[in-house]
Design an enzyme around this catalytic site. Structure first.
Site, mmCIF file in Angstrom:
data_model
loop_
_atom_site.group_PDB
_atom_site.id
_atom_site.type_symbol
_atom_site.label_atom_id
_atom_site.label_comp_id
_atom_site.label_asym_id
_atom_site.label_seq_id
_atom_site.Cartn_x
_atom_site.Cartn_y
_atom_site.Cartn_z
ATOM 1 N N GLU A 225 -6.867 4.522 7.952
ATOM 2 C CA GLU A 225 -6.596 6.085 7.699
ATOM 3 C C GLU A 225 -7.952 6.785 7.013
ATOM 4 O O GLU A 225 -8.124 7.947 7.506
ATOM 5 C CB GLU A 225 -5.364 6.305 6.931
ATOM 6 C CG GLU A 225 -3.840 5.934 7.568
ATOM 7 C CD GLU A 225 -2.781 5.537 6.803
ATOM 8 O OE1 GLU A 225 -2.810 5.554 5.606
ATOM 9 O OE2 GLU A 225 -1.994 5.109 7.438
ATOM 10 N N HIS B 100 -9.451 1.355 4.935
ATOM 11 C CA HIS B 100 -8.250 1.375 5.686
ATOM 12 C C HIS B 100 -8.562 2.075 6.943
ATOM 13 O O HIS B 100 -9.279 3.394 6.890
ATOM 14 C CB HIS B 100 -7.289 2.056 4.506
ATOM 15 C CG HIS B 100 -5.764 1.869 5.129
ATOM 16 N ND1 HIS B 100 -5.386 2.741 6.052
ATOM 17 C CD2 HIS B 100 -4.785 1.081 5.140
ATOM 18 C CE1 HIS B 100 -4.195 2.532 6.576
ATOM 19 N NE2 HIS B 100 -3.861 1.404 5.846
ATOM 20 N N GLU C 39 -5.765 -5.312 10.600
ATOM 21 C CA GLU C 39 -4.601 -4.123 10.908
ATOM 22 C C GLU C 39 -4.720 -3.489 12.148
ATOM 23 O O GLU C 39 -5.641 -2.413 12.105
ATOM 24 C CB GLU C 39 -4.580 -3.131 9.514
ATOM 25 C CG GLU C 39 -4.374 -3.653 8.121
ATOM 26 C CD GLU C 39 -3.733 -2.710 7.027
ATOM 27 O OE1 GLU C 39 -2.343 -2.670 6.810
ATOM 28 O OE2 GLU C 39 -4.296 -1.666 6.909
ATOM 29 N N SER D 131 3.301 -2.271 10.538
ATOM 30 C CA SER D 131 4.717 -2.185 10.653
ATOM 31 C C SER D 131 5.273 -3.634 10.296
ATOM 32 O O SER D 131 6.095 -4.241 10.938
ATOM 33 C CB SER D 131 5.098 -1.967 12.042
ATOM 34 O OG SER D 131 4.557 -0.533 12.608
ATOM 35 N N ASN E 120 0.800 -1.373 0.005
ATOM 36 C CA ASN E 120 0.251 -0.105 -0.003
ATOM 37 C C ASN E 120 0.903 1.049 -0.171
ATOM 38 O O ASN E 120 1.572 1.621 0.886
ATOM 39 C CB ASN E 120 -1.078 -0.043 1.216
ATOM 40 C CG ASN E 120 -1.624 1.164 1.437
ATOM 41 O OD1 ASN E 120 -1.968 2.252 0.618
ATOM 42 N ND2 ASN E 120 -2.331 1.447 2.529
ATOM 43 N N TRP E 121 0.887 1.813 -1.284
ATOM 44 C CA TRP E 121 2.100 3.250 -1.133
ATOM 45 C C TRP E 121 1.396 4.364 -0.734
ATOM 46 O O TRP E 121 2.107 5.296 -0.326
ATOM 47 C CB TRP E 121 1.940 3.431 -2.689
ATOM 48 C CG TRP E 121 3.083 2.351 -3.432
ATOM 49 C CD1 TRP E 121 3.627 1.359 -2.719
ATOM 50 C CD2 TRP E 121 3.579 2.588 -4.779
ATOM 51 N NE1 TRP E 121 4.618 0.517 -3.777
ATOM 52 C CE2 TRP E 121 4.305 1.298 -5.071
ATOM 53 C CE3 TRP E 121 3.285 3.152 -5.787
ATOM 54 C CZ2 TRP E 121 4.890 0.878 -6.275
ATOM 55 C CZ3 TRP E 121 3.612 2.934 -7.026
ATOM 56 C CH2 TRP E 121 4.732 1.684 -7.512
ATOM 57 N N LYS E 122 0.284 4.127 -0.032
ATOM 58 C CA LYS E 122 -0.562 5.443 0.174
ATOM 59 C C LYS E 122 -0.204 6.797 -0.492
ATOM 60 O O LYS E 122 -0.157 6.637 -1.758
ATOM 61 C CB LYS E 122 0.026 5.784 1.735
ATOM 62 C CG LYS E 122 -0.050 4.497 2.736
ATOM 63 C CD LYS E 122 0.066 4.595 4.042
ATOM 64 C CE LYS E 122 -0.007 3.483 4.704
ATOM 65 N NZ LYS E 122 0.019 3.462 6.201
ATOM 66 N N GLY F 195 2.329 2.095 11.007
ATOM 67 C CA GLY F 195 3.179 3.178 10.664
ATOM 68 C C GLY F 195 4.002 3.452 12.128
ATOM 69 O O GLY F 195 4.660 4.459 12.031
ATOM 70 N N GLY G 33 2.780 -1.283 4.270
ATOM 71 C CA GLY G 33 2.850 0.094 3.903
ATOM 72 C C GLY G 33 4.195 0.616 3.659
ATOM 73 O O GLY G 33 4.666 0.342 2.562
ATOM 74 N N GLY G 34 4.899 1.291 4.531
ATOM 75 C CA GLY G 34 6.041 1.717 4.356
ATOM 76 C C GLY G 34 7.290 1.087 3.894
ATOM 77 O O GLY G 34 7.907 1.434 2.943
HETATM 78 P P1 PGA Z 1 2.801 0.113 7.745
HETATM 79 O O1 PGA Z 1 1.417 0.447 7.143
HETATM 80 O O2 PGA Z 1 3.257 -1.202 7.038
HETATM 81 O O3 PGA Z 1 3.588 1.266 7.250
HETATM 82 O O4 PGA Z 1 2.503 0.176 9.033
HETATM 83 C C1 PGA Z 1 0.398 -0.808 6.887
HETATM 84 C C2 PGA Z 1 -0.955 -0.138 6.150
HETATM 85 O O5 PGA Z 1 -1.218 1.131 6.396
HETATM 86 O O6 PGA Z 1 -1.585 -0.796 5.487
#
Ligand code: PGA
Length: 252
Positions: A100, A98, A170, A216, A13-15, A176, A237-238
């Site tokens: 966010e 998600h 999640e 994470s 997930n590149w956000k 994050g 994500g990251g």
């Molecule tokens: P993260 O994000 O791996 O940076 O914690 C995961 C996500 O939001 O899907």
């Protein structure tokens, strides 16, 4: 017991990261690194990069998708994007719910449910996220919260429709933050999500549905998390932003 019938899926997930040219460079770099991978690879890229990313990923095991969509098929909704537009641009799946989106943009499970139904109509595979906050975990509300999100977000779906859905657990406190759920903590919640699916849609649906863990995930912890029987893959994500790092997670 039945985990062997389920395929493995690693999703990035590149956000809100990467321009069109950065996306294309990334995919060109990733392709040879994952050419022999057993896992299915999903990349949820920014809207603007979907078309170019899908072109760059052609005839590879990399599947391109989006990170959100509107619940309407079209209309006067300035700034929004429809599932039809995403599919037309080359998206095959869409992340919905998600944390966010839920936390920053106030999306409710009822709203996410409408998006899930629209995505299915538009031929997109919904990757539906659920997860509790740190406060909810501290007050021992984790199961109530996750079960509520899961059932409301998937309300009204048939067992047949459920086969087109991927779930992602999640925990918000792990996204994050660098703090990952332990493999045991994650497995416990994945098992709980699968049991919830069994209760509502039956054993077969529960045996088939893929449940990803996100929060994470790094190359250092990916393999241990994937050992757990109810964890079918990862939502990253990251650590998905660099092809050489993501590749190590894919091949974990
Ligand atoms: P993260 O994000 O791996 O940076 O914690 C995961 C996500 O939001 O899907």
């Amino acid at each position: 017991m039945t985990d062997k019938i389920r395929e493995r899926l690693i999703a990035g997930n590149w956000k809100m990261y990467k321009t069109v040219s950065e996306a294309v460079d990334y995919i060109q770099a990733l392709r040879p690194l994952v050419a022999n991978s057993q896992a299915k690879i999903y990349l949820a890229v920014p809207y603007t990069a979907i078309h170019a990313a899908a072109e760059a990923a052609k005839e590879s095991s990399i599947v391109i998708g989006a990170q959100n969509m509107n619940d309407a098929s079209e209309g006067a909704f300035t700034g929004e994007i429809s599932g039809k537009m995403l599919a037309d641009a080359g998206a095959k799946f869409v992340i919905l719910g998600h944390s966010e989106r839920r936390q920053i943009f106030g999306e409710t499970s009822a709203y996410i449910n409408r998006k899930v139904k629209r995505a299915l109509q538009d031929g997109l595979q919904p990757v539906v996220c659920v997860g509790e906050s740190a406060e909810q975990r501290a007050s021992k509300a984790t199961e109530v919260v996750v079960k509520g999100q899961l059932l409301e977000s998937l309300e009204g779906l048939t067992a047949e429709q459920l086969q087109h859905i991927v779930l992602a657990y999640e925990p918000v406190w792990a996204i994050g933050t660098g703090v990952t759920a332990t493999p045991e903590e994650a497995q416990q919640m994945h098992h709980f999500c699968r049991a919830t699916v069994t209760e509502k849609w039956g054993q077969e649906a529960a045996d088939k549905i893929l449940i990803l863990y996100g929060g994470s995930v790094k190359r250092e912890n990916a393999a241990a998390i994937l050992q757990e029987s109810d964890i079918d893959g990862l939502l990253v994500g990251g650590a998905s932003l660099k092809p050489e790092v993501f590749q190590q997670i894919v091949n974990a």
